[in-house]
Design a protein around this motif. Sequence first.
Motif, PDB file in Angstrom:
ATOM      1  N   LEU B 240       0.835  -1.204   0.000  1.00 52.37           N
ATOM      2  CA  LEU B 240       0.000   0.000   0.000  1.00 52.37           C
ATOM      3  C   LEU B 240       0.871   1.256   0.000  1.00 52.37           C
ATOM      4  O   LEU B 240       0.630   2.207  -0.760  1.00 52.37           O
ATOM      5  CB  LEU B 240      -0.925  -0.005   1.230  1.00 52.37           C
ATOM      6  CG  LEU B 240      -1.655   1.299   1.576  1.00 52.37           C
ATOM      7  CD1 LEU B 240      -2.549   1.775   0.436  1.00 52.37           C
ATOM      8  CD2 LEU B 240      -2.490   1.147   2.849  1.00 52.37           C
ATOM      9  N   ILE B 255      -9.713   0.467  -0.409  1.00 49.72           N
ATOM     10  CA  ILE B 255      -9.128  -0.299   0.692  1.00 49.72           C
ATOM     11  C   ILE B 255     -10.090  -1.437   1.027  1.00 49.72           C
ATOM     12  O   ILE B 255     -11.060  -1.271   1.763  1.00 49.72           O
ATOM     13  CB  ILE B 255      -8.852   0.607   1.910  1.00 49.72           C
ATOM     14  CG1 ILE B 255      -8.085   1.874   1.484  1.00 49.72           C
ATOM     15  CG2 ILE B 255      -8.060  -0.170   2.959  1.00 49.72           C
ATOM     16  CD1 ILE B 255      -6.717   1.628   0.879  1.00 49.72           C
ATOM     17  N   CYS B 256      -9.797  -2.597   0.436  1.00 49.93           N
ATOM     18  CA  CYS B 256     -10.676  -3.766   0.542  1.00 49.93           C
ATOM     19  C   CYS B 256     -10.223  -4.685   1.664  1.00 49.93           C
ATOM     20  O   CYS B 256     -11.035  -5.247   2.384  1.00 49.93           O
ATOM     21  CB  CYS B 256     -10.669  -4.497  -0.796  1.00 49.93           C
ATOM     22  SG  CYS B 256     -11.576  -6.040  -0.779  1.00 49.93           S
ATOM     23  N   GLY B 257      -8.920  -4.865   1.799  1.00 50.55           N
ATOM     24  CA  GLY B 257      -8.395  -5.763   2.826  1.00 50.55           C
ATOM     25  C   GLY B 257      -6.968  -5.389   3.149  1.00 50.55           C
ATOM     26  O   GLY B 257      -6.365  -4.552   2.475  1.00 50.55           O
ATOM     27  N   ALA B 258      -6.429  -6.020   4.196  1.00 49.59           N
ATOM     28  CA  ALA B 258      -5.064  -5.701   4.620  1.00 49.59           C
ATOM     29  C   ALA B 258      -4.441  -6.948   5.218  1.00 49.59           C
ATOM     30  O   ALA B 258      -3.970  -6.953   6.350  1.00 49.59           O
ATOM     31  CB  ALA B 258      -5.087  -4.548   5.625  1.00 49.59           C
ATOM     32  N   MET B 283      -8.851   7.872  -0.528  1.00 52.37           N
ATOM     33  CA  MET B 283      -8.586   6.534  -0.024  1.00 52.37           C
ATOM     34  C   MET B 283      -9.844   6.112   0.731  1.00 52.37           C
ATOM     35  O   MET B 283     -10.259   6.793   1.662  1.00 52.37           O
ATOM     36  CB  MET B 283      -7.396   6.632   0.943  1.00 52.37           C
ATOM     37  CG  MET B 283      -6.783   5.337   1.331  1.00 52.37           C
ATOM     38  SD  MET B 283      -5.527   5.576   2.603  1.00 52.37           S
ATOM     39  CE  MET B 283      -4.085   5.814   1.605  1.00 52.37           C
ATOM     40  N   GLN B 284     -10.465   5.036   0.291  1.00 53.54           N
ATOM     41  CA  GLN B 284     -11.769   4.726   0.877  1.00 53.54           C
ATOM     42  C   GLN B 284     -11.919   3.245   1.196  1.00 53.54           C
ATOM     43  O   GLN B 284     -11.643   2.392   0.362  1.00 53.54           O
ATOM     44  CB  GLN B 284     -12.873   5.185  -0.089  1.00 53.54           C
ATOM     45  CG  GLN B 284     -14.255   5.127   0.519  1.00 53.54           C
ATOM     46  CD  GLN B 284     -15.302   5.811  -0.343  1.00 53.54           C
ATOM     47  OE1 GLN B 284     -14.994   6.581  -1.239  1.00 53.54           O
ATOM     48  NE2 GLN B 284     -16.556   5.522  -0.080  1.00 53.54           N
ATOM     49  N   GLY B 285     -12.366   2.966   2.414  1.00 47.07           N
ATOM     50  CA  GLY B 285     -12.684   1.605   2.813  1.00 47.07           C
ATOM     51  C   GLY B 285     -14.157   1.317   2.571  1.00 47.07           C
ATOM     52  O   GLY B 285     -14.971   2.240   2.481  1.00 47.07           O
ATOM     53  N   TYR B 286     -14.502   0.036   2.439  1.00 48.20           N
ATOM     54  CA  TYR B 286     -15.905  -0.332   2.243  1.00 48.20           C
ATOM     55  C   TYR B 286     -16.088  -1.771   2.685  1.00 48.20           C
ATOM     56  O   TYR B 286     -15.128  -2.521   2.820  1.00 48.20           O
ATOM     57  CB  TYR B 286     -16.306  -0.168   0.763  1.00 48.20           C
ATOM     58  CG  TYR B 286     -15.729  -1.242  -0.127  1.00 48.20           C
ATOM     59  CD1 TYR B 286     -14.370  -1.263  -0.425  1.00 48.20           C
ATOM     60  CD2 TYR B 286     -16.528  -2.275  -0.627  1.00 48.20           C
ATOM     61  CE1 TYR B 286     -13.827  -2.272  -1.193  1.00 48.20           C
ATOM     62  CE2 TYR B 286     -15.986  -3.279  -1.405  1.00 48.20           C
ATOM     63  CZ  TYR B 286     -14.636  -3.270  -1.681  1.00 48.20           C
ATOM     64  OH  TYR B 286     -14.098  -4.275  -2.437  1.00 48.20           O
ATOM     65  N   ILE B 287     -17.342  -2.136   2.905  1.00 47.55           N
ATOM     66  CA  ILE B 287     -17.670  -3.516   3.275  1.00 47.55           C
ATOM     67  C   ILE B 287     -18.837  -3.943   2.400  1.00 47.55           C
ATOM     68  O   ILE B 287     -19.811  -3.194   2.238  1.00 47.55           O
ATOM     69  CB  ILE B 287     -17.977  -3.606   4.784  1.00 47.55           C
ATOM     70  CG1 ILE B 287     -16.645  -3.438   5.554  1.00 47.55           C
ATOM     71  CG2 ILE B 287     -18.645  -4.927   5.145  1.00 47.55           C
ATOM     72  CD1 ILE B 287     -16.722  -3.628   7.035  1.00 47.55           C
TER      73      ILE B 287
END
Lengths: 356, 356
Positions: B240, B255-258, B283-287
């Motif tokens: 990343l 940002i799908c996983g880490a 930069m964006q996370g989601y579920i």
Amino acid sequence: MTLTNRQLIYVKAPTAAIDPSVTSGTFNLKTTTTIDRNNVPSDKVLVRIHYLALEPAMRQWLTAKRSYIAPVKIGSIMRGQSIAQVLSVGSSLTSQYQVGDWVIAYSGWQEYAVLGAKEAQKISVPEGCKPTDAMSVLGMTGLTAYFGMMDVGKPKAGDTVVVSGAAGATGMVAGQIAKIQGAKRVVGIAGSKDKCEFLVRELGFDVAINYKDEDWKKQLKEATPEYIDVYFDNVGGDILDACLGRAAQFARFVICGAISQYNVAKPKGPANIMQVISQRVKMQGYIVFDYAKQYPDALQDLAKWLTQGKIKRKEHIVKGGLESAPKSLVDLYNGVNTGKMMVEVVPAEEGIRAKL
Amino acid sequence: MTLTNRQLIYVKAPTAAIDPSVTSGTFNLKTTTTIDRNNVPSDKVLVRIHYLALEPAMRQWLTAKRSYIAPVKIGSIMRGQSIAQVLSVGSSLTSQYQVGDWVIAYSGWQEYAVLGAKEAQKISVPEGCKPTDAMSVLGMTGLTAYFGMMDVGKPKAGDTVVVSGAAGATGMVAGQIAKIQGAKRVVGIAGSKDKCEFLVRELGFDVAINYKDEDWKKQLKEATPEYIDVYFDNVGGDILDACLGRAAQFARFVICGAISQYNVAKPKGPANIMQVISQRVKMQGYIVFDYAKQYPDALQDLAKWLTQGKIKRKEHIVKGGLESAPKSLVDLYNGVNTGKMMVEVVPAEEGIRAKL
């Protein structure tokens, strides 16, 4: 009719701090060229400088090798913006300027300047506003807060909003805009007890936290019982990280600046980055210049809020004339100011109503 | 008519790795209760399990103390999704199910299960597709890739798109969707030479980089001469950070996983965070669950692309029946799979056409 000008010349590169002496320090005071008021070149205007703006970036303008802007050259006038008033207009510019117009001038540190049209941008002073507002709420400072909040952060009624660098010129406008947008709780983070008191008492922040307190993280937690919906970041580093740890679901993180990291060799990323996924955080950077087409509408909003008293301005004006600029710049880095720091070149009593 | 069932029971919490022995290890094989096929409770269906899905999250389900889901209890059947077929329908569910229907079953690791309607979700198998697609391209995996790309990343014609964990079940769909959306250059990052070859030869990625190569950062730079417009992140950490260093202006970071950070005591934030400002990165996370209402439309797109061959599926199916599940889970963490890993409980030859 000739005028005597005084200038501050950049004469000696500082190795560490700026030396404020105007006879033997970083800048020297020079009484210089006379200007003939009745003989301005046709494509120029003669202006009188009333206020100099002091900027955190100035130290970098002196010695930085790889900055976004070329360094100031030894032997030239110190670079800087000012609020100035037009004294004479060259013959080809009479349709653009009138004597008495206020301008944002790219004049450098001096008392008078002869400038081209690009270096002297006319400002309108809405009713209830002042020429100096063009260097704070109605200038880049206010526009930066405006687009960060309105376009990126988008606070809604009921939201908890946190602003870092909240007593800085941009941060204080950002927090007030959040309130105007209906935020339920606006929390400021700043670096002294006085600044915190100012934010709460004078600007209507709900809570202010001094990050120099040992328990600032605990205070942050207590101040955000429903977590953080919008975070407006001016500082980066540990404070960004702590706020990420308090992010609410679907939080918007406005990345405006990172002053804590500018002079760090190895910047520190936020360890709480995994919160971006679990809380679905949107973290977004922006630069005010990208919004240039929307400046007029934004300035209309900002002027309205300023006139209505919904945004309170805060200027830190240093009296003492041109020669007080170097010392004031040193003070800026020591954090003495709350709000936009300016040097008054023409005393206010003769200033705004000065004979032209 | 009664059926003999076999189950894998979670009997011993692993301290480090899972012990794959089915007689003395983490899970024990148990031959157990017979099920009367003609006497299913009225609000249940009896299903036969054909494929078990193996998930990276399973290790955490065993011992994690503060996860998003309660841990599996010692003494109970190991938790897991499966693809199953309906054998008998309880009298109150005959309008919802028919014998022979395929379902996604929340069955755990066993050969047969008696389930309520919420635990057995009917799947439709579009022409050209297979029941197992419901665990990969037409299941959570494909939907996760779909919404991350289509709603957060939004690749446009001409864009450079980078996907990490690209040979994983989600990553490979994400990269193929970017191509369908007209991306000019799709770069995959994966953990072996074989995986990289697979991405380029079989899935049409333009470049694939093995992050175990010493010069992977140099390869990344060369593979992104016009920088990165969309980055789809499954891994976090150093990858990343390196991609942030290559962000184009107005880049979207999904940002799908880490996965690189899940088992790290002190996760590492991206040191290149300042790029977020200078390049105006979002930069964006989601579920994926947040998009539940849009699943039907998304599945229609995914099924169409799968049928048209624009998305190629890749399953890693382990033969050997129920008892091979524990060993296969150990293999999953060793990265043996390319694509969705499943255990075949009923041999394929008797499976899909099995007598009901």
